[in-house]
Design an enzyme around this catalytic site. Structure first.
Site, PDB file in Angstrom:
ATOM      1  N   HIS A 135       0.880  -1.186   0.000  1.00  0.00           N
ATOM      2  CA  HIS A 135       0.000   0.000   0.000  1.00  0.00           C
ATOM      3  C   HIS A 135       0.918   1.238   0.000  1.00  0.00           C
ATOM      4  O   HIS A 135       1.013   1.977   0.976  1.00  0.00           O
ATOM      5  CB  HIS A 135      -0.893  -0.037   1.248  1.00  0.00           C
ATOM      6  CG  HIS A 135      -2.092   0.858   1.177  1.00  0.00           C
ATOM      7  ND1 HIS A 135      -2.371   1.653   0.083  1.00  0.00           N
ATOM      8  CD2 HIS A 135      -3.097   1.089   2.071  1.00  0.00           C
ATOM      9  CE1 HIS A 135      -3.495   2.321   0.313  1.00  0.00           C
ATOM     10  NE2 HIS A 135      -3.951   2.003   1.505  1.00  0.00           N
TER      11      HIS A 135
ATOM     12  N   GLN B 267      -0.219   4.896   0.902  1.00  0.00           N
ATOM     13  CA  GLN B 267      -0.500   5.067   2.326  1.00  0.00           C
ATOM     14  C   GLN B 267       0.790   5.307   3.121  1.00  0.00           C
ATOM     15  O   GLN B 267       0.850   6.206   3.965  1.00  0.00           O
ATOM     16  CB  GLN B 267      -1.217   3.823   2.863  1.00  0.00           C
ATOM     17  CG  GLN B 267      -1.538   3.905   4.342  1.00  0.00           C
ATOM     18  CD  GLN B 267      -2.656   4.882   4.638  1.00  0.00           C
ATOM     19  OE1 GLN B 267      -3.738   4.791   4.091  1.00  0.00           O
ATOM     20  NE2 GLN B 267      -2.401   5.851   5.525  1.00  0.00           N
TER      21      GLN B 267
ATOM     22  N   ASP C 262      -2.644  -2.022  12.269  1.00  0.00           N
ATOM     23  CA  ASP C 262      -3.663  -2.123  11.222  1.00  0.00           C
ATOM     24  C   ASP C 262      -4.615  -3.249  11.636  1.00  0.00           C
ATOM     25  O   ASP C 262      -4.318  -4.012  12.577  1.00  0.00           O
ATOM     26  CB  ASP C 262      -2.973  -2.431   9.872  1.00  0.00           C
ATOM     27  CG  ASP C 262      -3.918  -2.380   8.676  1.00  0.00           C
ATOM     28  OD1 ASP C 262      -5.044  -1.876   8.821  1.00  0.00           O
ATOM     29  OD2 ASP C 262      -3.524  -2.851   7.591  1.00  0.00           O
TER      30      ASP C 262
HETATM   31  N1  NVA Z   1      -4.532  -4.046   5.510  1.00  0.00           N
HETATM   32  C1  NVA Z   1      -5.781  -3.379   5.177  1.00  0.00           C
HETATM   33  C2  NVA Z   1      -5.535  -1.959   4.802  1.00  0.00           C
HETATM   34  C3  NVA Z   1      -6.782  -1.164   4.481  1.00  0.00           C
HETATM   35  C4  NVA Z   1      -6.495   0.229   4.042  1.00  0.00           C
HETATM   36  C5  NVA Z   1      -6.454  -4.142   4.044  1.00  0.00           C
HETATM   37  O1  NVA Z   1      -5.761  -4.555   3.109  1.00  0.00           O
HETATM   38  O2  NVA Z   1      -7.671  -4.324   4.107  1.00  0.00           O
HETATM   39  N1   CP Z   2      -6.370   3.638   4.341  1.00  0.00           N
HETATM   40  C1   CP Z   2      -7.117   3.381   3.255  1.00  0.00           C
HETATM   41  O1   CP Z   2      -6.616   3.010   2.189  1.00  0.00           O
HETATM   42  O2   CP Z   2      -8.450   3.587   3.425  1.00  0.00           O
HETATM   43  P1   CP Z   2      -9.623   3.147   2.459  1.00  0.00           P
HETATM   44  O3   CP Z   2      -9.692   1.645   2.476  1.00  0.00           O
HETATM   45  O4   CP Z   2     -10.842   3.799   3.033  1.00  0.00           O
HETATM   46  O5   CP Z   2      -9.321   3.642   1.068  1.00  0.00           O
END
Ligand code: NVA
Ligand code: CP
Length: 303
Positions: free
Chosen positions: A130, A133, A222
């Site tokens: 990600h 982020q 997270d």
């Molecule tokens: N680890 C989480 C991050 C969400 C922004 C997911 O992948 O669902």
């Molecule tokens: N942190 C993040 O990516 O949030 P969303 O899943 O709301 O996009």
């Protein structure tokens, strides 16, 4: 600079530092109401195969503030959901749009799109990484602490896409990172190998949350079950018991530590309500910075 934004390891420290600088400049302009239409008339396609609040809104508002237009495409209501090959989607969208943001499952999906698209592809979250982020998170660290240099970063919880991206960031930027993850939920082995081979940072993996947060400047966590892992929720609740950021864990960190969470958060699972709402939490600044860093990423790639 690389044409796509798929993973931090494709960039040098200097290129990423330049993005922080541009993001801060654009943030200032936006706050002062100064025009900064670096992408006037440009269109960003935004493909979502998973849910989103922050990513969708920050990209759509970001491209608008830069003078362009964002196009929300849900995989379920496009031909992608009916099996149209990725390579055909990539080439078609490239004829209409100036950039493509994608949130999906495998990292190989964003790589395949990048192979066939003739416009930049931006990773808006995969199961592996990600990157937008973590860039927003580091921008937040820079604002609150002045620099990321010399700080001690801690990760407590799942060795997921966020943890993997923090590992890449530690290697590239050279800060110390300790991750506490339960056995069986550790970060990607190849990512760790890459980081150890390519960076000078101390990146330590433990299963002891106390060891990770001890004297830390930046605490991160997270959700225990990421998108796509919903059916593992119960098993994960058991495995992650004890891996919570709460008032007790916070006592072990530096008194002026900052607490981060990419959101959405599950209160009283990975983090207590008290901590996420408490004075050390910077989660709303962190969420806002998605907008500013992504504007810098889009301007650099699509400008
Ligand atoms: N680890 C989480 C991050 C969400 C922004 C997911 O992948 O669902
Ligand atoms: N942190 C993040 O990516 O949030 P969303 O899943 O709301 O996009």
């Amino acid at each position: 600079m690389n044409k796509n934004f798929l993973a931090l390891h494709d960039f040098s420290k200097k290129e990423l530092d330049d993005l922080f600088e541009l993001a801060l400049e654009l943030k200032k302009k936006q706050k002062n109401g100064e025009k900064h239409r670096l992408l006037k008339g440009k269109t960003l396609a935004m493909i979502f195969e998973k849910s989103s609040t922050r990513t969708r809104v920050s990209f759509e508002v970001g491209i608008y503030q830069l003078g362009g237009h964002g196009l929300f495409i849900s995989s379920g209501t496009s031909q992608m959901g009916r099996g149209e090959p990725l390579k055909d989607t990539a080439r078609t969208l490239s004829r209409f749009c100036d950039g493509i943001m994608v949130r999906t499952y495998g990292q190989e999906i964003v790589e395949e799109l990048a192979r066939f698209a003739t416009v930049p592809i931006i990773n808006g979250l995969t199961d592996l990484f990600h990157p937008c982020q973590i860039m927003a998170d580091l921008l937040t660290v820079i604002e609150h602490k002045g620099t990321y240099n010399g700080l001690k970063f801690a990760w407590v919880g799942d060795g997921n896409n966020m943890a993997n991206t923090w590992i890449e960031a530690a290697a590239i930027f050279g800060f110390d990172l300790t991750l506490a993850c339960p056995q069986g939920y550790q970060p990607d082995r190849k990512v760790l190998e890459w980081a150890h081979a390519n960076g000078k940072a101390s990146i330590v993996l433990t299963d002891d949350p106390k060891a990770a947060v001890k004297d830390a400047d930046v605490l991160n966590t997270d959700v225990w079950a990421s998108m796509g892992q919903e059916e593992e929720q119960k098993a994960r609740e058991k495995a992650f018991a004890g891996y919570q950021l709460n008032a007790e864990t916070l006592k072990l960190a530096k008194p002026d530590c900052i607490v981060m969470h990419c959101l959405p958060a599950h209160r009283d699972e990975e983090i207590t309500d008290e901590v996420i709402e408490g004075p050390n939490s910077v989660v709303w600044d962190e969420a806002e910075n998605r907008l500013h860093i992504q504007k810098a990423i889009m301007a650099s790639l699509m400008g």
